[in-house]
Enzyme design. Structure first.
Site, PDB file in Angstrom:
ATOM      1  CB  THR A 133      -0.904  -0.011   1.253  1.00 46.41           C
ATOM      2  OG1 THR A 133      -1.533   1.262   1.390  1.00 46.41           O
ATOM      3  CG2 THR A 133      -0.116  -0.284   2.525  1.00 46.41           C
ATOM      4  CE1 TYR A 159      -3.449  -2.637   5.660  1.00 47.13           C
ATOM      5  CE2 TYR A 159      -3.314  -0.276   5.186  1.00 47.13           C
ATOM      6  CZ  TYR A 159      -3.371  -1.587   4.748  1.00 47.13           C
ATOM      7  OH  TYR A 159      -3.333  -1.872   3.394  1.00 47.13           O
ATOM      8  CB  SER A 162       1.109  -4.616  10.163  1.00 42.91           C
ATOM      9  OG  SER A 162       0.002  -4.265   9.357  1.00 42.91           O
ATOM     10  CE  LYS A 163      -0.014  -4.591   2.956  1.00 43.63           C
ATOM     11  NZ  LYS A 163      -0.381  -5.927   2.406  1.00 43.63           N
TER      12      LYS A 163
HETATM   13  P1  NAD Z   1      -9.740  -7.282   2.046  1.00 44.93           P
HETATM   14  O1  NAD Z   1      -9.756  -7.021   3.508  1.00 44.93           O
HETATM   15  O2  NAD Z   1     -10.950  -7.016   1.231  1.00 44.93           O
HETATM   16  O3  NAD Z   1      -9.356  -8.816   1.785  1.00 44.93           O
HETATM   17  C1  NAD Z   1      -8.342  -9.472   2.498  1.00 44.93           C
HETATM   18  C2  NAD Z   1      -8.505 -10.974   2.280  1.00 44.93           C
HETATM   19  O4  NAD Z   1      -7.423 -11.641   2.966  1.00 44.93           O
HETATM   20  C3  NAD Z   1      -9.810 -11.539   2.871  1.00 44.93           C
HETATM   21  O5  NAD Z   1     -10.408 -12.407   1.930  1.00 44.93           O
HETATM   22  C4  NAD Z   1      -9.361 -12.308   4.110  1.00 44.93           C
HETATM   23  O6  NAD Z   1     -10.175 -13.425   4.392  1.00 44.93           O
HETATM   24  C5  NAD Z   1      -7.948 -12.739   3.695  1.00 44.93           C
HETATM   25  N1  NAD Z   1      -7.055 -12.986   4.832  1.00 44.93           N
HETATM   26  C6  NAD Z   1      -6.805 -12.156   5.877  1.00 44.93           C
HETATM   27  N2  NAD Z   1      -5.925 -12.735   6.719  1.00 44.93           N
HETATM   28  C7  NAD Z   1      -5.617 -13.950   6.196  1.00 44.93           C
HETATM   29  C8  NAD Z   1      -4.766 -15.006   6.593  1.00 44.93           C
HETATM   30  N3  NAD Z   1      -4.054 -14.935   7.719  1.00 44.93           N
HETATM   31  N4  NAD Z   1      -4.671 -16.110   5.804  1.00 44.93           N
HETATM   32  C9  NAD Z   1      -5.385 -16.188   4.659  1.00 44.93           C
HETATM   33  N5  NAD Z   1      -6.219 -15.215   4.241  1.00 44.93           N
HETATM   34  C10 NAD Z   1      -6.328 -14.110   4.986  1.00 44.93           C
HETATM   35  O7  NAD Z   1      -8.473  -6.499   1.505  1.00 44.93           O
HETATM   36  P2  NAD Z   1      -8.255  -5.759   0.103  1.00 44.93           P
HETATM   37  O8  NAD Z   1      -8.772  -4.396   0.194  1.00 44.93           O
HETATM   38  O9  NAD Z   1      -8.698  -6.661  -0.988  1.00 44.93           O
HETATM   39  O10 NAD Z   1      -6.662  -5.663   0.101  1.00 44.93           O
HETATM   40  C11 NAD Z   1      -5.878  -6.729  -0.427  1.00 44.93           C
HETATM   41  C12 NAD Z   1      -4.408  -6.366  -0.291  1.00 44.93           C
HETATM   42  O11 NAD Z   1      -4.145  -5.170  -1.007  1.00 44.93           O
HETATM   43  C13 NAD Z   1      -3.961  -6.105   1.149  1.00 44.93           C
HETATM   44  O12 NAD Z   1      -2.664  -6.653   1.298  1.00 44.93           O
HETATM   45  C14 NAD Z   1      -3.923  -4.589   1.252  1.00 44.93           C
HETATM   46  O13 NAD Z   1      -2.963  -4.180   2.195  1.00 44.93           O
HETATM   47  C15 NAD Z   1      -3.528  -4.207  -0.155  1.00 44.93           C
HETATM   48  N6  NAD Z   1      -3.995  -2.880  -0.617  1.00 44.93           N
HETATM   49  C16 NAD Z   1      -5.320  -2.531  -0.496  1.00 44.93           C
HETATM   50  C17 NAD Z   1      -5.751  -1.304  -1.020  1.00 44.93           C
HETATM   51  C18 NAD Z   1      -7.196  -0.885  -0.955  1.00 44.93           C
HETATM   52  O14 NAD Z   1      -7.529   0.226  -1.346  1.00 44.93           O
HETATM   53  N7  NAD Z   1      -8.119  -1.728  -0.484  1.00 44.93           N
HETATM   54  C19 NAD Z   1      -4.823  -0.456  -1.625  1.00 44.93           C
HETATM   55  C20 NAD Z   1      -3.491  -0.836  -1.699  1.00 44.93           C
HETATM   56  C21 NAD Z   1      -3.088  -2.072  -1.213  1.00 44.93           C
HETATM   57  O1  DAU Z   2      -4.190   3.960   0.421  1.00 45.36           O
HETATM   58  C1  DAU Z   2      -4.410   2.590   0.319  1.00 45.36           C
HETATM   59  C2  DAU Z   2      -5.270   2.125   1.472  1.00 45.36           C
HETATM   60  O2  DAU Z   2      -6.609   2.581   1.204  1.00 45.36           O
HETATM   61  C3  DAU Z   2      -5.242   0.620   1.672  1.00 45.36           C
HETATM   62  O3  DAU Z   2      -3.940   0.210   2.019  1.00 45.36           O
HETATM   63  C4  DAU Z   2      -6.233   0.192   2.761  1.00 45.36           C
HETATM   64  O4  DAU Z   2      -6.262  -1.219   2.873  1.00 45.36           O
HETATM   65  C5  DAU Z   2      -7.615   0.715   2.385  1.00 45.36           C
HETATM   66  O5  DAU Z   2      -8.548   0.382   3.398  1.00 45.36           O
HETATM   67  C6  DAU Z   2      -7.579   2.219   2.160  1.00 45.36           C
HETATM   68  O6  DAU Z   2      -7.319   2.903   3.405  1.00 45.36           O
HETATM   69  P1  DAU Z   2      -8.094   4.252   3.801  1.00 45.36           P
HETATM   70  O7  DAU Z   2      -8.037   4.404   5.267  1.00 45.36           O
HETATM   71  O8  DAU Z   2      -7.639   5.376   2.948  1.00 45.36           O
HETATM   72  O9  DAU Z   2      -9.586   3.846   3.296  1.00 45.36           O
HETATM   73  P2  DAU Z   2     -11.026   4.091   3.957  1.00 45.36           P
HETATM   74  O10 DAU Z   2     -12.032   3.707   2.932  1.00 45.36           O
HETATM   75  O11 DAU Z   2     -11.127   3.459   5.309  1.00 45.36           O
HETATM   76  O12 DAU Z   2     -11.067   5.652   4.160  1.00 45.36           O
HETATM   77  C7  DAU Z   2     -10.891   6.546   3.070  1.00 45.36           C
HETATM   78  C8  DAU Z   2     -10.909   7.953   3.619  1.00 45.36           C
HETATM   79  O13 DAU Z   2     -12.241   8.246   4.084  1.00 45.36           O
HETATM   80  C9  DAU Z   2     -10.004   8.166   4.830  1.00 45.36           C
HETATM   81  O14 DAU Z   2      -9.463   9.472   4.773  1.00 45.36           O
HETATM   82  C10 DAU Z   2     -10.942   8.027   6.019  1.00 45.36           C
HETATM   83  C11 DAU Z   2     -12.251   8.557   5.474  1.00 45.36           C
HETATM   84  N1  DAU Z   2     -13.467   7.941   6.021  1.00 45.36           N
HETATM   85  C12 DAU Z   2     -13.567   6.583   6.044  1.00 45.36           C
HETATM   86  C13 DAU Z   2     -14.687   5.971   6.536  1.00 45.36           C
HETATM   87  C14 DAU Z   2     -14.777   4.447   6.588  1.00 45.36           C
HETATM   88  C15 DAU Z   2     -14.527   8.739   6.453  1.00 45.36           C
HETATM   89  O15 DAU Z   2     -14.448   9.980   6.396  1.00 45.36           O
HETATM   90  N2  DAU Z   2     -15.649   8.133   6.920  1.00 45.36           N
HETATM   91  C16 DAU Z   2     -15.781   6.775   6.998  1.00 45.36           C
HETATM   92  O16 DAU Z   2     -16.829   6.263   7.465  1.00 45.36           O
END
Ligand code: NAD
Ligand code: DAU
Length: 361
Positions: A133, A159, A162-163
């Site tokens: 991320t 979070y 840990s990443k």
């Molecule tokens: P998510 O929370 O939707 O999905 C995570 C998946 O991992 C789930 O299916 C969960 O069951 C599985 N999981 C968790 N712990 C596990 C374990 N110990 N063993 C096996 N499976 C496990 O997450 P996401 O939003 O799809 O993100 C996926 C990856 O991309 C993550 O590594 C996250 O850090 C990274 N990432 C996310 C975003 C974002 O915007 N969501 C952006 C950049 C990077």
């Molecule tokens: O930047 C990449 C990251 O984006 C990923 O690594 C994470 O896994 C993913 O969850 C996301 O993190 P954010 O914290 O940016 O996403 P989130 O959707 O939780 O929040 C987006 C923005 O909106 C953040 O500034 C917090 C704000 N927010 C979020 C929620 C859930 C609100 O204002 N209200 C809300 O209820």
């Protein structure tokens, strides 16, 4: 023909990646490993599971099992998505993040090193791709330059810390043991199958139920949004053309304040209700059902602890070295996303009522 282990693919991005990959590479085989935590949902893989794509419900921390899968399925590529991913949950309880993101990544690295590098029938080639991320770089001020791959790590939440730790472990397995690794650091994704605790799906679903739209702090925090399929395309570029040992930033060059993006979703929802009469009876509590502005549901709430102000990605490396450009404009992507949630009510209803966790469905 590639045989891949994709971890965490019952989650949001992993599921979209598998969908993309199976369509783009008809000869490839995928073994999905997912622990099906609260964020994992079998329905995210509906229509994908077959002889070419199998789901193993397992925890990546089970190193012996990961080794067995790598051997028995003849896997030569890992694409590692599995993680605890929600910042707010990491503030409430960091332990699960240490367990999954740090220890889990290390477990997979150990398994890959053992099977790919030390055993008699080690494959001729292998790749461990780690999905990370932009949050590892910390927070930008309004006029600071965007994150490059050389920006110093400064994670601010449990979070992102840990990443960051997992990124360093991946790096160390390349430098110390010669494991063929690549890492990508991506900005905020949005699109289908996004779990409704995250901003965009939460807003869409709250709107439909006439519930308040919680905006943390003053709503001026900035995120760089990328359509999830374009994240899959970025990982594809890195897998096919990336340099071993390198990291690549992936982003949309598409910065929005939270209040602006929420206001946009409100405006699009107002328009949908004007053009589609059926929405009024399906979602009578939505303000737009009675010709009121959805934006009236916007509610400012207490800020997230340690809330990073701004993320922005400099995509020069992946663009110039690998020829990557996002394919989906934000205007198109946000419309596709809104329509996906309107058309897939059973998916999110099952998440809201918890029935998505029933194993026999
Ligand atoms: P998510 O929370 O939707 O999905 C995570 C998946 O991992 C789930 O299916 C969960 O069951 C599985 N999981 C968790 N712990 C596990 C374990 N110990 N063993 C096996 N499976 C496990 O997450 P996401 O939003 O799809 O993100 C996926 C990856 O991309 C993550 O590594 C996250 O850090 C990274 N990432 C996310 C975003 C974002 O915007 N969501 C952006 C950049 C990077
Ligand atoms: O930047 C990449 C990251 O984006 C990923 O690594 C994470 O896994 C993913 O969850 C996301 O993190 P954010 O914290 O940016 O996403 P989130 O959707 O939780 O929040 C987006 C923005 O909106 C953040 O500034 C917090 C704000 N927010 C979020 C929620 C859930 C609100 O204002 N209200 C809300 O209820």
């Amino acid at each position: 023909m590639n045989r891949m282990l994709v971890t965490g693919a019952a989650g949001f991005i992993g599921a979209n990646f598998v969908r993309y990959w199976l369509a783009a590479y008809p000869d490839d085989h995928i073994t999905v490993v997912d622990a099906l935590t609260y964020a994992g949902n079998r329905a995210n893989l509906d229509g994908l599971l077959s002889e070419r794509c199998v789901l193993v419900e397992a925890n990546i921390n089970d190193t012996e099992l990961m080794m067995q899968l790598l051997r028995d399925h003849g896997l030569t590529t890992v694409v590692h998505f599995a993680a605890e991913s929600h910042v707010d949950r990491s503030i409430e309880g960091p332990d699960a993040f240490i367990e999954a993101n740090i220890l889990g990544t290390h477990s997979l690295l150990k398994a890959a090193r053992q099977v790919w590098q030390t055993e008699a029938h080690a494959p001729a080639d292998h790749r461990f791709h780690h999905v990370s991320t932009d949050e590892v770089y910390g927070s930008l001020s309004m006029d600071a330059p965007a994150f490059t791959e050389l920006t110093a790590y400064a994670p601010n939440s449990p979070y992102s810390a840990s990443k960051a730790a997992s990124d360093f472990l991946v790096r160390s397995y390349h430098h110390t043991y010669g494991l063929n690794v690549t890492t990508s650091n991506c900005s905020n994704n949005y699109g289908p199958f996004h779990f409704p605790e995250k901003l965009i799906p939460l807003i869409i679903i709250n709107l439909l139920h006439g519930k308040s739209l919680p905006i943390y702090g003053d709503g001026k925090n900035i995120r760089d949004w990328l359509f999830v399929e374009d994240h899959a395309r970025g990982i594809e570029k890195v897998l096919n053309h990336g340099t071993i040992g390198e990291t690549y930033n992936i982003g949309g060059v598409n910065e929005w304040t939270n209040i602006d993006i929420v206001s946009l979703v409100c405006q699009l929802m107002n328009e949908r209700f004007k053009t589609d009469e059926s929405l009024r009876s399906r979602f009578p509590e939505c303000p737009a059902a009675s010709e009121r502005d959805c934006a009236q549901l916007i509610t400012y709430v207490k800020d997230r602890a340690g809330h990073d102000f701004r993320y922005a990605i400099d995509t020069t490396r992946i663009r110039d070295e690998l020829g990557y450009e996002p394919a989906v404009s934000f205007e198109k992507g946000i419309e596709l996303t809104l329509d996906w949630y309107l058309e897939n009510q059973p998916w999110w209803q099952a998440v809201l009522d918890g029935s998505y966790r029933d194993t026999d469905t």
